[in-house]
Design a protein around this motif. Sequence first.
Motif, PDB file in Angstrom:
ATOM      1  N   GLU A   1       5.432  -1.441  -6.816  1.00 34.25           N
ATOM      2  CA  GLU A   1       6.781  -1.913  -6.153  1.00 34.25           C
ATOM      3  C   GLU A   1       6.650  -3.481  -5.965  1.00 34.25           C
ATOM      4  N   LYS A   2       5.812  -4.008  -6.713  1.00 33.26           N
ATOM      5  CA  LYS A   2       5.773  -5.402  -6.685  1.00 33.26           C
ATOM      6  C   LYS A   2       6.782  -5.939  -8.152  1.00 33.26           C
ATOM      7  N   GLU A   3       7.318  -7.171  -8.082  1.00 37.58           N
ATOM      8  CA  GLU A   3       7.913  -7.101  -9.335  1.00 37.58           C
ATOM      9  C   GLU A   3       7.389  -7.686 -10.505  1.00 37.58           C
ATOM     10  N   GLU A   4       6.036  -8.054 -10.461  1.00 37.72           N
ATOM     11  CA  GLU A   4       5.270  -8.330 -11.577  1.00 37.72           C
ATOM     12  C   GLU A   4       4.699  -6.958 -12.242  1.00 37.72           C
ATOM     13  N   ASP A   5       4.462  -6.137 -11.296  1.00 33.05           N
ATOM     14  CA  ASP A   5       4.081  -5.087 -11.856  1.00 33.05           C
ATOM     15  C   ASP A   5       5.158  -4.204 -12.425  1.00 33.05           C
ATOM     16  N   ILE A   6       6.116  -4.231 -11.686  1.00 32.26           N
ATOM     17  CA  ILE A   6       7.388  -3.423 -12.391  1.00 32.26           C
ATOM     18  C   ILE A   6       7.743  -3.969 -13.776  1.00 32.26           C
ATOM     19  N   LYS A   7       7.721  -5.360 -14.127  1.00 34.51           N
ATOM     20  CA  LYS A   7       7.872  -5.917 -15.370  1.00 34.51           C
ATOM     21  C   LYS A   7       6.723  -5.377 -16.322  1.00 34.51           C
ATOM     22  N   LEU A   8       5.480  -5.167 -16.026  1.00 33.53           N
ATOM     23  CA  LEU A   8       4.333  -5.022 -16.662  1.00 33.53           C
ATOM     24  C   LEU A   8       4.597  -3.409 -17.151  1.00 33.53           C
TER      25      LEU A   8
END
Length: 231
Positions: A10-17
């Motif tokens: 749910e974190k943006e940096e993780d979703i980007k990955l």
Amino acid sequence: MMRIDINRIEKEEDIKLLSELNWDGFVFYQYDDEFDKERYNHVKEIAKNYDLKIYCGVKIRSCENLKELKNKVKKYRNNCHIILVEGGVLKVNRATVEMHEVDVLSTPERGRKDSGIDHTLARLASLHRVALEINFKNLLNKEGYERARTLLFFRNNLKLAKKFKVPVVISTDAETKYEIKNSNDLRAFLNTLIDFEYTKEILTTTYKICSFREHLMKDNVIRWGVEILED
């Protein structure tokens, strides 16, 4: 081929990955005792920025009270694209594959000395179109003999699934960026357990389930094949 993961990212940096690692989208699931639709909507807004399809999921924790299990499935069926039931207890595994309202039996081998699926349960899963899950994190969290045994369980369930035409999904079940895997890596992993053509089918199953449930959630759809059409 749409590749959809199942995870708790749910974190943006993780979703980007996720986007960078060849995923086309993901099912963001929450456990039934923490479910919050606003939390899903927040993740959905972030995912849109990276052109990822996102679906709402709920995983019902293993519940030996089968009446309670059925009530939970009924409660969440119209609120989510995909319902998973945490398996492991044999009677829960059986009850789950007998419910066509459930989409995925998650970790049927959890805490067991066998794979949690036999010929009888495989036939029931095929009849009710309940998918079996290959949970990659469940494998990575084990070491030595336990990891080898889990691989054996995966292989057993895949053979039964192929024989009886049971849907199969694979998930990273990631909660952090360190648990996210490239979709091609999961494909290569499956190729060590089952034949190449069946691997391709598995990688598309989550999307097929979500698309089917998304269609059923439309206001003009009464049930599969029955729709209200405007003049």
